[in-house]
Design a protein around this motif. Sequence first.
Motif, PDB file in Angstrom:
ATOM      1  N   GLY A  37       0.775  -1.232   0.000  1.00  0.00           N
ATOM      2  CA  GLY A  37       0.000   0.000   0.000  1.00  0.00           C
ATOM      3  C   GLY A  37       0.804   1.278   0.000  1.00  0.00           C
ATOM      4  N   THR A  38       2.114   1.215  -0.171  1.00  0.00           N
ATOM      5  CA  THR A  38       2.934   2.428  -0.165  1.00  0.00           C
ATOM      6  C   THR A  38       2.603   3.311  -1.367  1.00  0.00           C
ATOM      7  OG1 THR A  38       4.768   1.329   0.967  1.00  0.00           O
ATOM      8  CG2 THR A  38       5.288   3.340  -0.240  1.00  0.00           C
ATOM      9  N   GLY A  39       2.349   4.593  -1.090  1.00  0.00           N
ATOM     10  CA  GLY A  39       2.098   5.579  -2.139  1.00  0.00           C
ATOM     11  C   GLY A  39       3.053   6.742  -1.997  1.00  0.00           C
ATOM     12  N   PRO A  40       2.973   7.710  -2.911  1.00  0.00           N
ATOM     13  CA  PRO A  40       3.901   8.848  -2.874  1.00  0.00           C
ATOM     14  C   PRO A  40       3.924   9.582  -1.543  1.00  0.00           C
ATOM     15  CG  PRO A  40       2.718   8.805  -4.955  1.00  0.00           C
ATOM     16  CD  PRO A  40       2.096   7.750  -4.089  1.00  0.00           C
ATOM     17  N   THR A  41       2.761   9.779  -0.923  1.00  0.00           N
ATOM     18  CA  THR A  41       2.727  10.529   0.333  1.00  0.00           C
ATOM     19  C   THR A  41       3.400   9.775   1.472  1.00  0.00           C
ATOM     20  OG1 THR A  41       0.525   9.641   0.849  1.00  0.00           O
ATOM     21  CG2 THR A  41       0.622  11.756  -0.315  1.00  0.00           C
ATOM     22  N   ASP A  42       3.505   8.450   1.344  1.00  0.00           N
ATOM     23  CA  ASP A  42       4.151   7.662   2.396  1.00  0.00           C
ATOM     24  C   ASP A  42       5.670   7.791   2.361  1.00  0.00           C
ATOM     25  OD1 ASP A  42       1.709   6.367   3.428  1.00  0.00           O
ATOM     26  OD2 ASP A  42       1.664   5.443   1.438  1.00  0.00           O
ATOM     27  N   LEU A  43       6.186   8.382   1.281  1.00  0.00           N
ATOM     28  CA  LEU A  43       7.631   8.540   1.143  1.00  0.00           C
ATOM     29  C   LEU A  43       8.044  10.002   1.176  1.00  0.00           C
ATOM     30  CD1 LEU A  43       8.312   5.882  -1.648  1.00  0.00           C
ATOM     31  CD2 LEU A  43       8.437   5.603   0.838  1.00  0.00           C
ATOM     32  N   ASP A  44       7.145  10.881   1.661  1.00  0.00           N
ATOM     33  CA  ASP A  44       7.473  12.306   1.660  1.00  0.00           C
ATOM     34  C   ASP A  44       8.602  12.643   2.634  1.00  0.00           C
ATOM     35  OD1 ASP A  44       6.114  11.992   4.034  1.00  0.00           O
ATOM     36  OD2 ASP A  44       4.449  13.308   3.499  1.00  0.00           O
TER      37      ASP A  44
END
Length: 337
Positions: free
Chosen positions: A129-136
């Motif tokens: 479920g990792t998305g762009p916001t999870d890697l900010d």
Amino acid sequence: MTKRTTLRDIAEELGLSVSSVSLALRAHPRIPAATAESVRQAAVRLGYIYNRAAADLRRAESHLVAVCLSDLSNPVFNEFLVQIEDELCTRDRKVFLGVARESLDQQRRFLQTALEHGVGGIVLCPVHGTGPTDLDVLLPRGPGATPIVPTAIFSRQVEGVALPQFVNDDPLAGRLAAECMIEAGHRRIGWIGGGQDTSTARGRFGGFRAALTEAGLPPPLVRHGPTSRAFGRSAALDLLRETDAPTGLVCFSDLVAFGVLAAIRELGLEPGREVSLIGCDDMDEAAFTWPGLTTVAVDKSEIGRAAARCLLGESPAQVSVLPPALIRRGTVGPAPR
């Protein structure tokens, strides 16, 4: 508290300058071999330990690389780790390991901790479920942003993230498995495993299903679930007890297939003769089942090593997709009449 032995202690012991001792420990050609050997022996005798953090601070760089794995319950991630660590070690980098246990919160905490410890790079297999916001935490906001430290993603792709990514061609992997079953004459084919919330699971199942559709076969019998031997076993027992049970089973991963293999035996059936089976990943263990597990090999060595090399600017900053290969062993045979 015991005082830490320093370069000055070794220098005073041998009557040398601190700079000479430092050069000797780094095997500098300016230092005679006999002197270098005396310094090494003194270092051992006095209990000297090289202070990597202090040296990196002086050079304004870090040789510590954070590797964050999504999970370790699936041994395939350990096989990736071996390749990454080996590549980094040949380049004088050390690994700071974290396991996120498929938790977004735990993944974020580890990445933050790694940055706080001043790592020189990050290699990440993202959790479900990792998305762009999870890697900010890694990427400052704004167009054209670059990561705080060199970062590479491997195994699972995250769309919409401006980071280099190294992944398997998972749709092709699913297609190769399906085509292998079709070529063997199977028409009732099942799929087991893959939670569908990673690019890997979606890609493999999508390629598998597309191949069946193109061959004019009915939709597969499907059991999605966790990547574990236990799930593979329970799902296979369920499917193989159906009135119109499948003659071939394709699994999301080898780990699931090992559980399916146990279920086939438990039902008194012969794998490769009465029920055919294909896994995916080509884990080390796949060659040692009986019969050997037919599987689709993922190039774990090149994916892991390319991600490691990327941190040193040796790979392109884009999504690199590596092709899989079908490995034929003993668990696939002609469809029973």
